[in-house]
Motif scaffolding. Structure first.
Motif, mmCIF file in Angstrom:
data_model
loop_
_atom_site.group_PDB
_atom_site.id
_atom_site.type_symbol
_atom_site.label_atom_id
_atom_site.label_comp_id
_atom_site.label_asym_id
_atom_site.label_seq_id
_atom_site.Cartn_x
_atom_site.Cartn_y
_atom_site.Cartn_z
ATOM 1 N N ALA A 77 0.837 -1.208 0.000
ATOM 2 C CA ALA A 77 0.000 0.000 0.000
ATOM 3 C C ALA A 77 0.867 1.252 0.000
ATOM 4 N N CYS A 78 1.939 1.235 0.779
ATOM 5 C CA CYS A 78 2.841 2.386 0.834
ATOM 6 C C CYS A 78 3.523 2.600 -0.513
ATOM 7 N N ARG A 113 -4.705 19.621 -3.726
ATOM 8 C CA ARG A 113 -4.162 18.253 -3.668
ATOM 9 C C ARG A 113 -3.389 18.047 -2.368
ATOM 10 N N PHE A 114 -2.589 19.034 -1.950
ATOM 11 C CA PHE A 114 -1.857 18.908 -0.695
ATOM 12 C C PHE A 114 -2.822 18.775 0.481
ATOM 13 N N VAL A 115 -3.855 19.603 0.494
ATOM 14 C CA VAL A 115 -4.819 19.557 1.597
ATOM 15 C C VAL A 115 -5.549 18.212 1.600
ATOM 16 N N GLU A 116 -5.969 17.752 0.429
ATOM 17 C CA GLU A 116 -6.654 16.463 0.332
ATOM 18 C C GLU A 116 -5.748 15.310 0.755
ATOM 19 N N MET A 117 -4.463 15.466 0.528
ATOM 20 C CA MET A 117 -3.518 14.400 0.833
ATOM 21 C C MET A 117 -3.232 14.310 2.334
ATOM 22 N N VAL A 118 -3.162 15.439 3.021
ATOM 23 C CA VAL A 118 -2.726 15.456 4.410
ATOM 24 C C VAL A 118 -3.884 15.581 5.397
ATOM 25 N N ALA A 119 -4.922 16.312 5.049
ATOM 26 C CA ALA A 119 -6.011 16.589 5.994
ATOM 27 C C ALA A 119 -6.689 15.337 6.555
ATOM 28 N N PRO A 120 -6.908 14.268 5.776
ATOM 29 C CA PRO A 120 -7.563 13.095 6.365
ATOM 30 C C PRO A 120 -6.815 12.499 7.563
ATOM 31 N N SER A 121 -5.522 12.693 7.629
ATOM 32 C CA SER A 121 -4.771 12.143 8.755
ATOM 33 C C SER A 121 -5.153 12.807 10.074
ATOM 34 N N LEU A 122 -5.731 14.009 10.007
ATOM 35 C CA LEU A 122 -6.189 14.674 11.224
ATOM 36 C C LEU A 122 -7.382 13.947 11.848
ATOM 37 N N PHE A 123 -8.077 13.140 11.055
ATOM 38 C CA PHE A 123 -9.259 12.436 11.541
ATOM 39 C C PHE A 123 -8.963 11.000 11.962
ATOM 40 N N LEU A 124 -7.698 10.573 11.881
ATOM 41 C CA LEU A 124 -7.353 9.212 12.267
ATOM 42 C C LEU A 124 -7.586 8.944 13.747
ATOM 43 N N VAL A 125 -7.614 9.982 14.551
ATOM 44 C CA VAL A 125 -7.857 9.812 15.974
ATOM 45 C C VAL A 125 -9.249 9.212 16.219
ATOM 46 N N GLY A 139 -8.327 4.168 2.784
ATOM 47 C CA GLY A 139 -7.401 5.056 2.087
ATOM 48 C C GLY A 139 -7.418 4.866 0.590
ATOM 49 N N MET A 140 -7.490 3.607 0.149
ATOM 50 C CA MET A 140 -7.543 3.338 -1.293
ATOM 51 C C MET A 140 -8.853 3.824 -1.901
ATOM 52 N N LEU A 141 -9.956 3.676 -1.158
ATOM 53 C CA LEU A 141 -11.239 4.196 -1.646
ATOM 54 C C LEU A 141 -11.202 5.712 -1.774
ATOM 55 N N CYS A 142 -10.604 6.376 -0.796
ATOM 56 C CA CYS A 142 -10.477 7.834 -0.873
ATOM 57 C C CYS A 142 -9.615 8.247 -2.064
ATOM 58 N N TYR A 143 -8.563 7.494 -2.319
ATOM 59 C CA TYR A 143 -7.675 7.840 -3.431
ATOM 60 C C TYR A 143 -8.384 7.659 -4.777
ATOM 61 N N VAL A 144 -9.143 6.590 -4.887
ATOM 62 C CA VAL A 144 -9.872 6.340 -6.133
ATOM 63 C C VAL A 144 -10.962 7.379 -6.332
#
Length: 145
Positions: A77-78, A113-125, A139-144
């Motif tokens: 995945a990485c 694109r930067f915001v979409e790439m990094v912002a979801p990690s704020l919700f991992l909590v 993550g793959m669904l979000c990317y697709v």
């Protein structure tokens, strides 16, 4: 993470501002990058961090690690996500420039694109109940999407 979002927003703006700052195009953009690196170094030198003391753990042989399905899933995945991210982030501004889009529009696309790439990690909590397999699938669904 919020620093990554801030950098993803400010970086393209500074790059766009520096395009025509000097007689040679983009020299100002690279000057801003150097300035940001110097500022980062200055602020980082002011940090007072406690020395890190690693916990002792048993070492796992590589052969054993390669047999672990979670390790293989995470590694694949990485690799896939990093390769796709590099392709998209490199090719998008070049393709937009080749099709006569303005630098301002290219900047806006990069910022989003930067915001979409990094912002979801704020919700991992909020995802403590999700297994690693579910997180990778999400993550793959979000990317697709």
């Amino acid at each position: 993470m919020s620093g990554g979002i801030l950098g993803g927003i400010l970086g393209p703006h500074l790059g766009n501002m520096g395009v025509h700052l000097f007689s040679v195009p983009f020299v100002g953009s690279f000057a801003f990058v150097g300035l940001l690196c110097a500022l980062n170094m200055a602020f980082s030198s002011l940090l007072k961090l406690k020395p890190f003391s690693p916990k002792e753990s048993s070492k796992v042989p590589l052969k054993t690690l390669l047999k672990e399905p979670h390790f293989l899933l995470a590694t694949c995945a990485c690799d896939l996500s990093f390769g796709l991210m590099t392709l998209v982030m490199s090719a998008t501004p070049l393709a937009m420039h080749a099709h006569s889009f303005s630098l301002a529009l290219s900047k806006s696309v990069l910022v989003m694109r930067f915001v979409e790439m990094v912002a979801p990690s704020l919700f991992l909590v909020f995802s403590k109940r999700l297994s690693p397999m579910h997180l990778v699938a999400l993550g793959m669904l979000c990317y697709v999407g």
